[in-house]
Design an enzyme around this catalytic site. Structure first.
Site, PDB file in Angstrom:
ATOM      1  N   GLU A 121       0.843  -1.190   0.000  1.00 51.66           N
ATOM      2  CA  GLU A 121       0.000   0.000   0.000  1.00 51.66           C
ATOM      3  C   GLU A 121       0.878   1.239   0.000  1.00 51.66           C
ATOM      4  O   GLU A 121       0.387   2.354   0.152  1.00 51.66           O
ATOM      5  CB  GLU A 121      -0.939   0.006   1.200  1.00 51.66           C
ATOM      6  CG  GLU A 121      -0.222  -0.049   2.538  1.00 51.66           C
ATOM      7  CD  GLU A 121      -0.795   0.973   3.502  1.00 51.66           C
ATOM      8  OE1 GLU A 121      -1.920   0.758   3.930  1.00 51.66           O
ATOM      9  OE2 GLU A 121      -0.102   1.957   3.800  1.00 51.66           O
TER      10      GLU A 121
ATOM     11  N   CYS B 270      -3.240  -4.618   3.678  1.00 52.11           N
ATOM     12  CA  CYS B 270      -2.174  -5.483   4.182  1.00 52.11           C
ATOM     13  C   CYS B 270      -2.193  -6.892   3.605  1.00 52.11           C
ATOM     14  O   CYS B 270      -1.434  -7.752   4.039  1.00 52.11           O
ATOM     15  CB  CYS B 270      -2.241  -5.564   5.708  1.00 52.11           C
ATOM     16  SG  CYS B 270      -2.032  -3.962   6.485  1.00 52.11           S
TER      17      CYS B 270
ATOM     18  N   HIS C 178      -2.070 -12.283  10.113  1.00 49.46           N
ATOM     19  CA  HIS C 178      -1.745 -10.871   9.952  1.00 49.46           C
ATOM     20  C   HIS C 178      -1.601 -10.300  11.342  1.00 49.46           C
ATOM     21  O   HIS C 178      -2.374 -10.628  12.246  1.00 49.46           O
ATOM     22  CB  HIS C 178      -2.831 -10.125   9.167  1.00 49.46           C
ATOM     23  CG  HIS C 178      -2.550  -8.655   9.084  1.00 49.46           C
ATOM     24  ND1 HIS C 178      -1.349  -8.174   8.615  1.00 49.46           N
ATOM     25  CD2 HIS C 178      -3.273  -7.563   9.454  1.00 49.46           C
ATOM     26  CE1 HIS C 178      -1.352  -6.852   8.680  1.00 49.46           C
ATOM     27  NE2 HIS C 178      -2.509  -6.455   9.185  1.00 49.46           N
TER      28      HIS C 178
END
Lengths: 131, 381, 345
Positions: C80, C112, C235
């Site tokens: 990103e 992400c 994550h």
């Protein structure tokens, strides 16, 4: 470094990204940057492309406090002459603060500058300590 | 040389910050002073050479030979004007071209001038312009500039030959001391080693006072066939050799980073041509763009053994009353370093000294880190 | 896609760190509360000359070390924080590792999880025979506005995976599944310097919903239970969310600790779950199963099941461990300079 422009940077991407040099088979010598003409054999030379492995030794170094405009935001930084394992010597920044003559280093990939805030970003090799 | 050549006139501007004077003003002033010194009328000038490194970057002006011919009133008397460029060896090269022009028989009276107007740019832009003498793609792009490159040469000299920080300072101290009394010098003031070592780092181990300054200035000499010199002046000095050599443009490509191969080559040929040895030279103007530059140059010119250049000042080899008085003018360090003017200014200063008490004079002018070297030898009559 | 796998892998984390306590000190927050609340002790900071492209190259070089780069016929870089709004990062990576010109390339953006999307695409191309080998990279130099909650964790890192035939793999890809919805929990508008986020909205309806659903779907599809896995990687936007998600799915600390890097490096965004996978691959032994679930705001999760092969023992250390131990700490002033938070004229 002033704005060098995209074509001038692009022309040397092979060398700046991958340390591609040349080898003269006639005199068995490696050159970086590439030489169209072997400096020793001239027209008798047999020059071919050679990729360098990117490891070498610090021959001499300095810490630059007053850089050219392009590097003003980065000072102080370390600059060295590195002798590559294949023989050629290059001038390059060292990303570590502490260096000594004789240190073994390897090439890493870093941002070198840009053509202004909205221009092309110039990437290339610097070196980091191997210890 | 096919025919012998002599310097018949020499002149220069004061070196320094000439805020009120332009590029063209400077070179015209120096030229007029040289011609007055030589007693040569403009009509007798056959050719003009202009040493200039970077008017394009400093004042945005190219085509400077034509500009100077015009403003010096030489266009009206039909004098061909040629710019020569070899970074800060441009002046030395202009002098050499002028001498060769006369030596070849193509011209009789030739003016060699050098000029740089540096102070119209700020310090970072000046650093940038100076860096043009190095390999733009492979020394400057990675973050180098002339000070950084000489700093690496200094580090190598310290590592290989044990040269000390103090010995570098001694060069600056000596040259400032020599400049005292030189009305043309930019910094005719004494300094001590502690002062040098208290100035900020430019590129370690080099500090501000290891570096020659940015200067405005111009210099000019008039050369003519040696056997006709008396026609113009009783103060002619003979040019007994002028030689030029090249080395790799990039410092990193040198076999030995602490040696200027171009200096050694040019000096060897010059000594041979003149039939003298280094020990015969009693006055020299040596390229000291940085203190380390002089340390290396005095070795390569044969004034000291290789590796002993650092000791040259403390051993009184290169001091004013030493074996060879190096940079009596103050050198680039204290007299100032208007790039393209320096090589001609060196000839002006050596000419002055040979008119006084010295016998054999040498000038040594380097381009950048030594890609070009010009060595000339002059003798008193 | 069980005919494909990871033929090489590499991670890269810059050596600079700033402690969350130091950031808390600047903004007058309670350092203990911040550190314990986030479960992040320190985060990585890129050097002045590092960005998503340079870190991607470093990770890609480690992933392709000793490999013939000309075999790579596709490169996808997920981030990103691509250095250009228009101009691919993937071509820079391709040129730097010598894979150009016989390759396709594109940059991905999905907050992400852009890096795991790159793995899915690359594996698909290899599995279908379109590409001999593919390289998937997840990298970010993420930004958090000064004083914003994101500033305590927004970090820098990259991970790269060389995808190839299962026979060459150090870990075979057993399966992948995704769970995606349109959920605006975190975003950055075109031209804006820092992202905005929905604060607590980023939790339950975003991170947890997608992570848990993707994970459960994968386990269901493969007919597996958490105890079939030696490792589980999530994550990791902080040190708390992945632990909570692991427990909800039925994984234990023993399974998730090796792949939980956020307490020591912060949230490396597109690289976060992938650096966890690199760390796990460095430890894994033949036949170990590895469960990975990414999460990208906006929102979606990609879940993967890998199984280490005999070749895992032949691969050298990925050097990620050196990056995690050989570090240098910055104070906030130097950090501000490194994150370009001081505007020069």
């Amino acid at each position: 470094m002033t704005e060098m422009g995209a074509p001038r940077f692009w022309r040397n991407i092979q060398q700046r990204y991958r340390l591609t040099g040349t080898r003269c088979d006639t005199c068995d010598t490696t050159y970086f940057p590439p030489r169209q003409l072997c400096p020793e054999c001239r027209r008798e030379g047999d020059v071919e492309e050679q990729e360098l492995n990117g490891t070498g030794t610090v021959v001499t170094y300095t810490t630059v406090h007053e850089p050219s405009p392009e590097y003003e935001g980065d000072s102080p930084y370390s600059l060295a002459i590195v002798e590559l394992d294949e023989g050629p010597r290059v001038t390059a920044q060292i990303v570590d603060d502490e260096i000594q003559v004789g240190d073994e280093v390897e090439a890493c990939f870093r941002r070198m500058g840009e053509g202004g805030g909205d221009g092309v970003i110039y990437y290339g090799f610097k070196f980091r300590s191997l210890d | 040389m096919p025919r012998d050549v002599a310097v018949i006139g020499a002149g220069q501007t004061e070196f320094g910050e000439h805020w009120e004077r332009s590029f063209r003003d400077l070179v015209v002033t120096a030229g007029v002073r040289a011609l007055e010194d030589a007693n040569v009328p403009g009509e007798e000038i056959d050719s003009l050479y202009v040493g200039n490194m970077s008017a394009g970057q400093f004042v945005g002006q190219e085509h400077v030979a034509a500009l100077i011919a015009d403003y010096a009133g030489l266009e009206s008397v039909d004098v061909p004007a040629t710019r020569v460029e070899a970074a800060d060896a441009s002046g030395g090269l202009a002098f050499r071209q002028a001498v060769l022009d006369v030596a070849s028989g193509a011209s009789d009276v030739v003016v060699a001038s050098g000029v740089e107007k540096m102070t119209d740019l700020g310090s970072t832009d000046t650093t940038e312009a100076l860096a043009g003498s190095a390999d733009r793609e492979w020394e400057v792009f990675p973050g180098g500039n002339t000070a950084a490159l000489y700093a690496m040469a200094a580090r190598a000299h310290m590592t290989e030959h044990g040269t000390t920080r103090r010995q570098l300072s001694n060069v600056a101290v000596k040259n400032h001391e020599n400049a005292v009394g030189n009305d043309y010098a930019q910094y005719p003031t004494s300094i001590d080693a502690e002062t040098v070592e208290s100035t900020a780092y430019v590129s370690e181990p080099l500090r501000r006072f290891d570096c020659s300054p940015a200067s405005d200035g111009a210099a000019a000499v008039v050369v003519a066939p040696a056997d006709e010199a008396e026609k113009y002046t009783s103060e002619a000095v003979d040019v007994v050799a002028t030689e030029q050599a090249s080395d790799s443009i990039a410092l990193h490509d040198r076999d030995d980073i602490t040696t200027s191969k171009a200096t050694r080559r040019a000096a060897k040929r010059a000594y041979s041509e003149a039939g003298v040895v280094a020990a015969d030279v009693d006055v020299a103007e040596v390229h000291d763009s940085y203190t380390i530059t002089e340390v290396i140059a005095v070795e390569d010119l044969g004034f000291t053994e290789k590796g002993q250049g650092g000791k040259a000042v403390e051993d009184e080899v290169t001091t004013a009353d030493g074996d060879v008085a190096v940079n009596l003018s103050g050198g680039l360090k204290a007299c100032g370093h208007p790039l393209g003017a320096t090589g001609v200014r060196q000839v002006v200063d050596v000419t002055r000294k040979l008119r006084e008490e010295h016998e054999v004079g040498l000038t040594h002018n380097l381009g950048g880190t030594g890609g070009t070297a010009v060595v000339s030898l002059l003798e008193a009559r | 896609m069980d005919d494909t796998g990871i033929a090489g892998y590499g991670g890269y984390v810059p050596s600079l760190r700033i402690e969350t306590r130091e950031i808390a000190r600047i903004w007058g927050e309670d350092p203990d509360e911040i550190e314990n609340g986030l479960g992040v002790r320190q985060k990585s900071v890129p050097d002045l000359d590092e960005d998503t492209a340079t870190m991607s190259v470093e990770a890609a070089r480690r992933a392709t070390d000793g490999e013939d780069s000309s075999r790579i016929e596709a490169i996808y870089v997920g981030s990103e924080s691509h250095p250009y709004a228009v101009k691919p990062t993937a071509t820079i990576v391709g040129a730097a590792i010598g894979a150009t010109p016989g390759m396709t390339a594109a940059d991905y953006e999905f907050a992400c999880k852009a890096g795991t999307a790159a793995i899915q695409t690359g594996a698909g191309l290899v599995s279908s025979g379109v590409a001999d080998r593919a390289l998937a990279v997840g990298a970010d130099v993420s930004q958090g506005a000064p004083g914003d909650a994101l500033e305590y964790s927004a970090a820098a890192g990259a991970a790269a995976f060389l995808l190839g035939d299962a026979d060459d793999a150090v870990a075979k890809l057993e399966g992948t599944t995704s769970y995606t919805s349109d959920t605006p929990d975190f975003w950055r508008r075109e031209g804006e310097r820092y992202p905005q986020h929905g604060e607590r909205f980023t939790g339950k309806p975003a991170y947890f919903k997608h992570t848990i659903n993707a994970g459960q779907n994968l386990l269901g599809e493969l007919d597996r239970a958490p105890e079939d896995y030696s490792y589980a990687v999530f994550h990791q936007p902080n040190g708390k969310f992945p632990v909570k998600a692991a427990h909800q799915l039925g994984f234990t600390e023993e399974q998730y600790e090796a792949g939980l890097l956020s307490p020591e490096i912060g949230n490396t965004y597109s690289a976060a779950s992938l650096l966890g996978l690199v760390a796990v691959l460095d430890e894994a032994e033949p036949d170990d199963r590895i469960f990975v679930t990414s999460f990208g705001s906006g929102a979606g999760s990609d879940a993967f099941s890998f199984r280490a092969t005999e070749k895992i023992e032949e691969t050298g250390d990925s050097k990620l461990r050196d990056d995690l131990t050989d570090v240098e700490h910055l104070d906030y002033a130097m950090y501000a300079r490194h994150k370009d938070k001081i505007q020069e004229e």
